[in-house]
Write an enzyme that holds these catalytic residues in place. Sequence first.
Site, PDB file in Angstrom:
ATOM      1  CE  LYS A 134      -4.399  -1.365   1.899  1.00  0.00           C
ATOM      2  NZ  LYS A 134      -5.411  -1.133   2.898  1.00  0.00           N
ATOM      3  CE  LYS A 217      -6.454  -7.349  -1.900  1.00  0.00           C
ATOM      4  NZ  LYS A 217      -6.401  -6.872  -0.525  1.00  0.00           N
ATOM      5  CE  LYS A 220     -12.539  -2.408   0.778  1.00  0.00           C
ATOM      6  NZ  LYS A 220     -13.437  -2.735   1.842  1.00  0.00           N
TER       7      LYS A 220
END
Length: 354
Positions: A134, A217, A220
Amino acid sequence: MGKRKGTALPAANPRRSDAMSFTPRVFSGIKPSGGLTLGNYLGAIRRWVAMQDEGMETIYCVVDLHAITVWQDPKELPHATREVAAAMIASGIDPARSILFNQCRVSEHAELGWIFNCVARVGWMNRMTQFKEKAGANAENVSLGLYAYPSLMAADILIYHATHVPVGEDQKQHVELTRDIAAKFNHDYGVEFFPMTEPVTEGPGMRVMNLRDGSKKMSKSGESDMERINMTDDADTIARKFKRARTDADALPSEPAGLAGRAEAKNLVEIYAGLSDSTPEAVLRQFGGQGWGAFKPALADLAVQKLSPISAEMSRLMADPAEIDRLLARGAERARAIAAPILARTYEIVGLVR
Ligand code: TYM
């Protein structure tokens, strides 16, 4: 694991062993950061419902404090929070049988999170692959909260002495860290106070991949909406996304070994297995030898059949946000009844005078 006697916690002397075993108790959470995907449904919510229906004690949380580790528009966060709660209820979480609430209503999470910040080591956080992914090249500039996030997640779980945590594959490392934190706390203070929580990650759908790139993956926050199925997508959108999903030129094999090295094909077969509560073996027994022209429409039909009633029910629930808030507030009261004595005892063990 054996039975703990009632809910009464051992009192006073922090140095004596809090030797006790733990009643099975399930905890899990979802961040209200953007819409929910098929990954959230298959990797988490679907199994949460199953554990509730098996009669386990289940606690499910909309983890709003986790969401703000990256920027959330304050005008949108309340809607996102209620929408996640609505998705859980629409999928079969019963607020009477499960404890359902949003995290910021139970301040014990954040308080235990601080204690765990003082137990967890910086070196442990540095190994968290999700943080590395991230933060990427921007690691100096992300929030301190994003870095400390796994320690708050450990608190979410351990503030209830939860023994089982159903999560998708991507969260497994965080649950393992939760065990490290519990073990270090127990060791440092000479107690057996926190349980060794088990991640529950078996079955298909634990790692739903991006429809355009099977090495990533489904998430969202991905760039294109075509790479994910949202729980609120309508039938046409679902059909279009599966139709355009990347695959290869070969037909479906008749057994899972034939999916080796075929990430996109494997993903679609696993999604089918997850949605139909079956296994990749069974799906391939049915579709082995057939081409994508047959499989993709069948997959789209199945996804619509599963997701449409859920999204219709979500819309119905979202029409009455006050009712959702009332349910969350009631869930929070029940959650606090478990969390408060565990936090009080933790403070006592640590030697904090209150
Ligand atoms: P979050 O909000 O990213 O995801 C919620 C749940 O959905 C699962 N999931 C997936 N499973 C399979 N395939 C996918 N593509 C996929 N995408 C998401 C996640 O594994 C997760 O189970 N840190 C957590 C939230 C959290 C939590 C907790 C979970 C906070 N405290 C305590 C369990 C216990 C998170 O960010 O999940």
